[in-house]
Write an enzyme that holds these catalytic residues in place. Sequence first.
Site, PDB file in Angstrom:
ATOM      1  N   LYS A   1      41.753  31.789  25.823  1.00 12.96           N
ATOM      2  CA  LYS A   1      41.792  32.254  24.426  1.00 12.96           C
ATOM      3  C   LYS A   1      43.143  31.842  23.843  1.00 12.96           C
ATOM      4  O   LYS A   1      44.120  32.564  23.992  1.00 12.96           O
ATOM      5  CB  LYS A   1      41.613  33.772  24.389  1.00 12.96           C
ATOM      6  CG  LYS A   1      40.208  34.208  24.801  1.00 12.96           C
ATOM      7  CD  LYS A   1      40.095  35.711  24.953  1.00 12.96           C
ATOM      8  CE  LYS A   1      40.372  36.445  23.673  1.00 12.96           C
ATOM      9  NZ  LYS A   1      40.169  37.911  23.841  1.00 12.96           N
TER      10      LYS A   1
ATOM     11  N   LYS B   1      40.221  43.166  39.245  1.00 13.88           N
ATOM     12  CA  LYS B   1      38.906  42.955  39.806  1.00 13.88           C
ATOM     13  C   LYS B   1      38.141  41.883  39.056  1.00 13.88           C
ATOM     14  O   LYS B   1      37.176  41.323  39.552  1.00 13.88           O
ATOM     15  CB  LYS B   1      38.071  44.247  39.692  1.00 13.88           C
ATOM     16  CG  LYS B   1      38.720  45.484  40.206  1.00 13.88           C
ATOM     17  CD  LYS B   1      37.807  46.692  39.956  1.00 13.88           C
ATOM     18  CE  LYS B   1      38.613  47.806  39.398  1.00 13.88           C
ATOM     19  NZ  LYS B   1      37.853  48.994  39.059  1.00 13.88           N
TER      20      LYS B   1
ATOM     21  N   ASP C   1      44.971  35.122  27.703  1.00 16.92           N
ATOM     22  CA  ASP C   1      45.101  35.419  26.277  1.00 16.92           C
ATOM     23  C   ASP C   1      46.526  35.075  25.839  1.00 16.92           C
ATOM     24  O   ASP C   1      46.822  33.932  25.509  1.00 16.92           O
ATOM     25  CB  ASP C   1      44.737  36.893  26.076  1.00 16.92           C
ATOM     26  CG  ASP C   1      44.632  37.288  24.608  1.00 16.92           C
ATOM     27  OD1 ASP C   1      44.529  36.395  23.760  1.00 16.92           O
ATOM     28  OD2 ASP C   1      44.667  38.492  24.308  1.00 16.92           O
TER      29      ASP C   1
HETATM   30  P1  5GP Z   1      47.374  38.154  28.754  1.00 17.11           P
HETATM   31  O1  5GP Z   1      48.543  38.608  29.574  1.00 17.11           O
HETATM   32  O2  5GP Z   1      47.013  36.687  28.956  1.00 17.11           O
HETATM   33  O3  5GP Z   1      47.541  38.476  27.301  1.00 17.11           O
HETATM   34  O4  5GP Z   1      46.177  39.071  29.133  1.00 17.11           O
HETATM   35  C1  5GP Z   1      45.338  38.830  30.095  1.00 17.11           C
HETATM   36  C2  5GP Z   1      44.527  40.081  30.360  1.00 17.11           C
HETATM   37  O5  5GP Z   1      44.074  40.707  29.140  1.00 17.11           O
HETATM   38  C3  5GP Z   1      43.298  39.686  31.102  1.00 17.11           C
HETATM   39  O6  5GP Z   1      43.535  39.661  32.482  1.00 17.11           O
HETATM   40  C4  5GP Z   1      42.312  40.734  30.668  1.00 17.11           C
HETATM   41  O7  5GP Z   1      42.463  41.872  31.471  1.00 17.11           O
HETATM   42  C5  5GP Z   1      42.720  41.098  29.268  1.00 17.11           C
HETATM   43  N1  5GP Z   1      41.927  40.395  28.220  1.00 17.11           N
HETATM   44  C6  5GP Z   1      42.357  39.471  27.335  1.00 17.11           C
HETATM   45  N2  5GP Z   1      41.379  39.091  26.501  1.00 17.11           N
HETATM   46  C7  5GP Z   1      40.272  39.778  26.889  1.00 17.11           C
HETATM   47  C8  5GP Z   1      38.911  39.824  26.389  1.00 17.11           C
HETATM   48  O8  5GP Z   1      38.487  39.148  25.448  1.00 17.11           O
HETATM   49  N3  5GP Z   1      38.076  40.677  27.042  1.00 17.11           N
HETATM   50  C9  5GP Z   1      38.469  41.445  28.094  1.00 17.11           C
HETATM   51  N4  5GP Z   1      37.559  42.221  28.654  1.00 17.11           N
HETATM   52  N5  5GP Z   1      39.733  41.442  28.571  1.00 17.11           N
HETATM   53  C10 5GP Z   1      40.637  40.613  27.972  1.00 17.11           C
END
Ligand code: 5GP
Length: 187
Positions: free
Chosen positions: A137, A49, A109
Site C-alpha cells: 500500500k 499471525k 503500509d
Molecule cells: P506499517 O508499519 O507498514 O504502517 O504497518 C504495517 C501493519 O499495519 C501491518 O502489519 C498490518 O498489521 C497493519 N495494516 C496496514 N494496512 C492494513 C490493512 O489494509 N488491513 C489490515 N488488516 N491491516 C493493515
Amino acid sequence: MEGTHAELTFGIGRILLTEAEIRQRIGDLGGQISQDYAGRNPLLVGVLKGVVFFMTDLLRAITIPVSVDFMAISRYDPQRQAKGSVRLTKDLDEAVESRHLIFVEDVVDTGLTLSYLLRVLRARNPASLEVCVLFNKPAHRLVDIPLKYKGFDLPDRFVVGYGLDYREAYRHLPFIGELKPAVLQLT
Ligand code: 5GP
C-alpha cells in the site's frame, strides 16, 4: 464469493482480489524465488499471525530446499515510543548469521514496522536479506524499502482477508476485500 458464508462476508464491500488471482500471483513469486535462490537454501522469516496464510502458500510454490521461521511482536504505544518500534514477544528459533534471509510480509503500509524489523535482522549478519511482500500500500509510505518480490499494489483502503484482520475477524477469508467504512465507524 468463492465458497464463503454470507455471515462471514458481512461488512465486506468490494472484493479487490479474488482467491484465484492471489493463488496465481503467489505461484509466480514462488517460481521467481526458486530460480533466484537455487543452491542457497534460503530461510523465510515472517511475523505472526497475519503472514501465516501467505507463508504457507508461498512455501508450497517454492521448488527448492527452503526453511521457515517466525517471530511475534507487540506494538508500543506510538504516543510514547518512536513510531514503528516494536517489542519482540517471540524471537526466531534459527540462527540467521550467514543465512540467506527472505523477510516475508503480508502488507506494507507506512513501512515503519518492516524497516524496524529489517534493522533487527541486519544486525545479526545474515549472508543476504531481501523482502517479499504480498500486498503493498504505497499511499502512506514513510520509509523507502526495496521490495525485491511484490505481489500486488493496493489502493489506500483498509482491507481484510487472506490473513489480514479487523480486530481478529476476517483473517480466514480466502480473498481480499474492502471493509465497509460503516463497520470501521461502528467500533
Ligand atoms: P506499517 O508499519 O507498514 O504502517 O504497518 C504495517 C501493519 O499495519 C501491518 O502489519 C498490518 O498489521 C497493519 N495494516 C496496514 N494496512 C492494513 C490493512 O489494509 N488491513 C489490515 N488488516 N491491516 C493493515
